[in-house]
Scaffold this motif. Structure first.
Motif, PDB file in Angstrom:
ATOM      1  N   ILE A  85       8.210 -10.292   3.515  1.00 44.76           N
ATOM      2  CA  ILE A  85       6.782  -9.978   3.423  1.00 44.76           C
ATOM      3  C   ILE A  85       6.317  -9.496   4.796  1.00 44.76           C
ATOM      4  O   ILE A  85       6.573 -10.152   5.808  1.00 44.76           O
ATOM      5  N   TRP A  86       5.614  -8.382   4.823  1.00 46.41           N
ATOM      6  CA  TRP A  86       5.213  -7.803   6.107  1.00 46.41           C
ATOM      7  C   TRP A  86       4.183  -8.672   6.822  1.00 46.41           C
ATOM      8  O   TRP A  86       3.155  -9.054   6.250  1.00 46.41           O
ATOM      9  N   VAL A  87       4.485  -8.940   8.091  1.00 49.58           N
ATOM     10  CA  VAL A  87       3.531  -9.516   9.036  1.00 49.58           C
ATOM     11  C   VAL A  87       3.448  -8.528  10.187  1.00 49.58           C
ATOM     12  O   VAL A  87       4.442  -8.337  10.913  1.00 49.58           O
ATOM     13  N   GLY A  88       2.316  -7.872  10.334  1.00 47.36           N
ATOM     14  CA  GLY A  88       2.188  -6.789  11.304  1.00 47.36           C
ATOM     15  C   GLY A  88       2.624  -7.179  12.702  1.00 47.36           C
ATOM     16  O   GLY A  88       2.213  -8.206  13.233  1.00 47.36           O
ATOM     17  N   GLY A  89       3.483  -6.345  13.309  1.00 52.52           N
ATOM     18  CA  GLY A  89       3.964  -6.576  14.663  1.00 52.52           C
ATOM     19  C   GLY A  89       5.142  -7.515  14.763  1.00 52.52           C
ATOM     20  O   GLY A  89       5.682  -7.703  15.856  1.00 52.52           O
ATOM     21  N   ARG A  90       5.559  -8.093  13.650  1.00 55.38           N
ATOM     22  CA  ARG A  90       6.683  -9.033  13.669  1.00 55.38           C
ATOM     23  C   ARG A  90       7.936  -8.380  13.086  1.00 55.38           C
ATOM     24  O   ARG A  90       7.874  -7.474  12.252  1.00 55.38           O
TER      25      ARG A  90
END
Length: 466
Positions: A85-90
């Motif tokens: 699941i996308w977590v921005g910047g990670r």
């Protein structure tokens, strides 16, 4: 109240959020305790991408928002996000060497909403490659272990989120569920896993999914109340997801007024370990003692409906998305995922179409069933956890079985797009947990969660689960 044990904060998400919102604890204090737990449990391989300073900074930001007068439903609650699941910047890897260095360019809608609600993301939780395996292991991070016994698996694909919650690292985790990935692992570790109605929680932006039209973001916690709190933040349509939907109005009927059905095998020809069957029967007897009338009734599945019959859709999806990369360098892939891609590449269009048609027939058959029933109950898993060096147990219910026999009771409800929850219902050999799966008709997630909370309370009253 957030308790303390050897300097480590414990408590439900409901309690933590209430205490942090009221100023009885700070988000920074709660985060520090979670960080200590995560660092002490590195061998669990549950939270695999972890930056303590990011967690501390996020917690300080929550404290600043509270000081400015905001009210946050998940104030300071530590959270793990499944590593697909996308977590921005990670870094978000999907458990795959193909995307081992991928940095998400944006937050998924779910992550946006969790951050807005004041949750503190502590890290990414391990998944099988592309969330396509009932065992949580991959070539990026290795094997996630069961919090009760490191030689066992929590199952998959949400083994990382489930072990993180059951192991006490975080009170909440966000998984995904396209065939039982966030119900079976919680059942194996003694947690609660909730697959909402398809569309109840919006999906994306994120990676392309091999599970077209069935995969759902899925809250995982130790109590139904915590899952319901998380769902209250995540639910509701978003224009970026055309499949997202508004749910039915809450059902104000008491549990005693609902039409309840129990099916020991959901009408499927599948073996179940005796300890699981006996535990479910004890639970049904307990419900009866508490004035809940339960009828024995199997869902009328269409001919040929089974977990095995539905797998071509997954294999075709994997082949469509990753087939070219597999042809270029098959060694990048987990061998079990490679085998699925090879099967997908060999499929003909008519076979895939038959699988999709079967999914539609399953949806209609279960819809007819729910015209006469409000709640359906049965096993989440047919067995307890097994050694983490194999895809599944060799025997279930005294019979030799194929590696996917442990997964038989969950996928049909994904294809029917209905809400389903797994709650702990008992323990088998060596004290290992198993779960009761509870299902309602699509859109009636509130009815399902309310009823599951009642069952959870009855099981506690009866001493069947603490």
């Amino acid at each position: 109240m957030v308790a303390s044990r050897n300097g480590i904060a414990t408590g439900t998400a409901v309690d933590i959020a209430a205490d942090v919102q009221a100023g009885r604890a700070s988000a920074a204090e709660v985060a520090a305790s979670a960080i200590a737990r995560i660092e002490a449990a590195a061998d669990l391989v549950a939270i695999v991408d972890f930056n303590p300073e990011e967690g501390r900074a996020a917690a300080r930001a929550v404290d600043a928002r509270l000081a400015a007068g905001e009210r946050l439903p998940l104030a300071g609650v530590p959270l793990a996000i499944k590593d697909n699941i996308w977590v921005g910047g990670r870094r978000v890897t999907q458990g795959s060497l193909l995307t081992a260095d991928f940095i998400a360019p944006a937050d998924a809608i779910t992550v946006e909403r969790l951050k807005r609600a004041g949750a503190v993301i502590m890290g990414m939780a391990n998944t099988s490659e592309f969330a396509c395996k009932g065992l949580t292991t991959n070539k990026v991070y290795g094997t996630t272990r069961h919090p009760m016994d490191p030689t066992l698996t929590p199952g998959g694909s949400s083994g990382g989120p489930s072990s993180a919650v059951a192991g006490g690292l975080v009170p909440l985790a966000l998984g995904t569920d396209a065939g039982g990935s966030s119900r079976r692992p919680p059942a194996h570790v003694g947690a609660v896993g909730f697959k909402p109605s398809y569309g109840a929680i919006p999906r994306g932006p994120g990676f392309p999914s091999p599970f077209a039209g069935i995969s759902c973001p899925a809250p995982i916690a130790m109590t139904v109340a915590d899952v319901a709190l998380m769902f209250s933040v995540l639910r509701g349509p978003d224009a970026r997801d055309p499949d997202s939907l508004l749910l039915a109005l809450p059902d104000d009927r008491p549990p005693e007024a609902l039409r309840l059905a129990f099916s020991p095998t959901f009408g499927l020809d599948a073996p179940v370990d005796a300890e699981v069957t006996e535990g479910l029967e004890r639970a049904m007897a307990a419900l009866t003692r508490h004035d809940l009338a339960v009828t024995r009734r199997d869902p009328p599945w269409p001919e040929g409906a089974s977990e095995t019959a539905l797998m071509p859709a997954q294999h075709a999806g994997l082949a469509a998305i990753h087939g070219e990369a597999f042809r270029r360098d098959p060694d990048l892939f987990d061998p079990d995922i490679a085998a699925q891609i090879e099967r997908g590449l060999a499929l003909d269009g008519a076979t895939v179409a038959r699988t999709l048609i079967l999914g539609q027939e399953i949806t209609r058959a279960l819809g007819r069933f729910f015209m006469e029933t409000d709640i359906l109950m049965g096993p989440t898993v047919p067995c307890v956890a097994w050694p983490n060096d194999r895809l599944g147990p060799e025997r279930i219910g005294g019979q030799d079985v194929a590696p996917r026999a442990h997964a038989v009771f969950t996928p049909l409800f994904n294809h029917a797009r209905v809400p389903a929850i797994s709650i702990p219902v008992g323990r088998g050999r060596d004290g290992l947990p198993f779960g009761l799966q509870i299902i309602a008709t699509r859109g009636h997630d509130d009815r399902l969660l309310s009823f599951a909370a009642r069952v959870e309370a009855i099981l506690a009253t009866e001493g069947l689960w603490p």
